[in-house]
Design a protein around this motif. Structure first.
Motif, PDB file in Angstrom:
ATOM      1  N   THR A 219     -45.386 -28.760  40.632  1.00 35.79           N
ATOM      2  CA  THR A 219     -46.528 -29.484  40.989  1.00 35.79           C
ATOM      3  C   THR A 219     -46.226 -30.204  42.212  1.00 35.79           C
ATOM      4  N   ASP A 220     -47.225 -30.904  42.834  1.00 42.26           N
ATOM      5  CA  ASP A 220     -47.234 -31.582  44.088  1.00 42.26           C
ATOM      6  C   ASP A 220     -48.400 -32.624  44.362  1.00 42.26           C
ATOM      7  N   VAL A 221     -48.313 -33.330  45.228  1.00 44.57           N
ATOM      8  CA  VAL A 221     -49.262 -34.507  45.491  1.00 44.57           C
ATOM      9  C   VAL A 221     -50.682 -34.098  45.468  1.00 44.57           C
ATOM     10  N   PRO A 261     -42.351 -35.759  48.598  1.00 41.09           N
ATOM     11  CA  PRO A 261     -42.208 -36.898  47.669  1.00 41.09           C
ATOM     12  C   PRO A 261     -43.279 -36.913  46.622  1.00 41.09           C
ATOM     13  N   ALA A 262     -43.085 -37.657  45.547  1.00 41.97           N
ATOM     14  CA  ALA A 262     -43.880 -37.579  44.326  1.00 41.97           C
ATOM     15  C   ALA A 262     -44.718 -38.906  44.269  1.00 41.97           C
ATOM     16  N   HIS A 263     -45.741 -38.906  43.517  1.00 43.82           N
ATOM     17  CA  HIS A 263     -46.620 -40.084  43.149  1.00 43.82           C
ATOM     18  C   HIS A 263     -46.672 -40.001  41.445  1.00 43.82           C
ATOM     19  N   ARG A 264     -45.842 -40.865  41.211  1.00 43.07           N
ATOM     20  CA  ARG A 264     -45.476 -41.067  39.761  1.00 43.07           C
ATOM     21  C   ARG A 264     -46.934 -41.672  39.088  1.00 43.07           C
ATOM     22  N   ILE A 268     -47.640 -36.384  38.456  1.00 39.16           N
ATOM     23  CA  ILE A 268     -46.408 -36.384  37.361  1.00 39.16           C
ATOM     24  C   ILE A 268     -46.235 -37.535  36.875  1.00 39.16           C
ATOM     25  N   THR A 269     -45.663 -37.813  35.718  1.00 40.43           N
ATOM     26  CA  THR A 269     -45.423 -39.066  34.882  1.00 40.43           C
ATOM     27  C   THR A 269     -43.977 -39.597  35.319  1.00 40.43           C
ATOM     28  N   GLU A 270     -43.792 -40.705  35.242  1.00 42.27           N
ATOM     29  CA  GLU A 270     -42.169 -41.366  35.383  1.00 42.27           C
ATOM     30  C   GLU A 270     -41.214 -40.560  34.453  1.00 42.27           C
ATOM     31  N   GLU A 271     -41.744 -40.506  33.183  1.00 42.26           N
ATOM     32  CA  GLU A 271     -41.263 -39.770  32.067  1.00 42.26           C
ATOM     33  C   GLU A 271     -40.677 -38.510  32.444  1.00 42.26           C
ATOM     34  N   VAL A 272     -41.625 -37.487  32.737  1.00 45.12           N
ATOM     35  CA  VAL A 272     -41.299 -36.200  33.122  1.00 45.12           C
ATOM     36  C   VAL A 272     -40.208 -36.187  34.496  1.00 45.12           C
TER      37      VAL A 272
END
Ligand code: CP
Ligand code: NVA
Length: 300
Positions: A219-221, A261-264, A268-272
């Motif tokens: 995935t991506d932003v 960079p990711a946007h938790r 995507i979730t922090e957990e994943v």
């Protein structure tokens, strides 16, 4: 003839696979402390119109590790900001440096520079494609899964530049690519049109159908650089969030990828992203070695 990397389609299947193999060897040699400096005396210019952490640093360090050097420029500090024609800029740079890596808002600008240069031009991300990212991501998939064939690789979320490069990779290679994007945020029509000739590229609006039995989830932003002012409605993206529930439909040994960079809490979730299936920092590391393999191919 000089060679460019403007999109993954500039490479044959054999060239992609040998770049990945070579990057894996260069990574191993580097970790074993073997010095290899074929680019002494060579210079790469980096021209970046957009921010970057990974791509810039990994290209710069790649040149240094291979014995070469870099000149880092933003468009603003060059005469391009004062309307010097692209065709002049391209011919000027061709007299000073051995290759250019460009990150721009517009794919057309990179294509125009490539047309007028007689040195290799590398696309370090444009609005349309991010070929270097997907080449190093393929390397990461190969490291984790072995052979790329027969894998089910999934793209979930925005049909953006990274997604387009995954489509191009699936045009060249034989893995199955499922794409699941919200309505209105599908990949560009011309990129999908090219993909229609291939039976291994499947588009769906259903994220669960896409993820079922997957080996790799990507995935991506939701909002890429340069799209900040577009009124993208984030609500329609939430069913495409890579969270534990969605991940539970994939194979238990599936890996989760994100170019960062990711946007938790969004795509995507922090957990994943912090979970055991996430390989995001291996992706980061591999950019360095894939870029070395690419620079070697273009410059040695
Ligand atoms: N993945 C990637 O291209 O990251 P940067 O924007 O930090 O270069
Ligand atoms: N799609 C993202 C990728 C960042 C590396 C962007 O273009 O901002």
């Amino acid at each position: 003839m000089k060679k460019d990397l403007i999109t993954i389609l500039d490479l044959s299947s054999e060239e992609i696979l040998s770049l990945i193999d070579r990057a894996i060897v260069l990574k191993k040699n580097y970790k074993a402390g073997i010095k290899y400096i074929p680019l002494v005396g060579k210079t790469l210019a980096l021209i970046f119109e957009k921010p970057s952490t990974r791509t810039r640093v990994s290209f710069e360090v790649a040149m240094y590790q291979l014995g070469g050097q870099v000149v880092f420029l933003t468009k603003d500090v060059t005469q391009m900001s004062r309307e010097e024609p692209i065709k002049d800029t391209a011919r000027v740079l061709s007299r000073y440096v051995d290759a250019v890596a460009m990150r721009t808002y517009s794919q057309n600008l990179i294509e125009e520079i490539a047309r007028w240069s007689n040195i290799p031009i590398i696309n370090a991300l444009s609005d349309k494609y991010h070929p270097c990212q997907v080449l190093s991501d393929l390397m990461t998939v190969q490291e984790y899964k072995g052979d790329l064939e027969r894998l089910k690789i999934v793209w979930i979320g925005d049909g953006n530049n990274v997604c387009h490069s995954w489509i191009n990779a699936a045009i060249r290679l034989d893995f199955t690519l499922y794409l699941a994007c919200p309505k209105g945020y599908e990949p560009a029509l011309d990129v999908l049109e090219n993909a229609k000739k291939r039976k291994n590229i499947i588009f769906t609006y259903d994220p669960i159908e896409a993820v079922k039995g997957a080996d790799v989830i990507n995935t991506d932003v939701w909002v890429s650089m340069g799209q900040e002012r577009e009124q993208k409605t984030k609500e329609c993206f939430f069913p495409y969030q890579v969270n534990s529930k969605l991940l539970s439909y994939a194979k238990p040994e599936a890996i989760v990828m994100h170019c960062l960079p990711a946007h938790r809490g969004e795509e995507i979730t922090e957990e994943v992203i912090e979970g055991s299936q996430s390989v995001v920092f291996d992706q980061t590391e591999n950019k360095l070695h894939l870029h070395k393999a690419l620079l070697e191919k273009l410059l040695v």
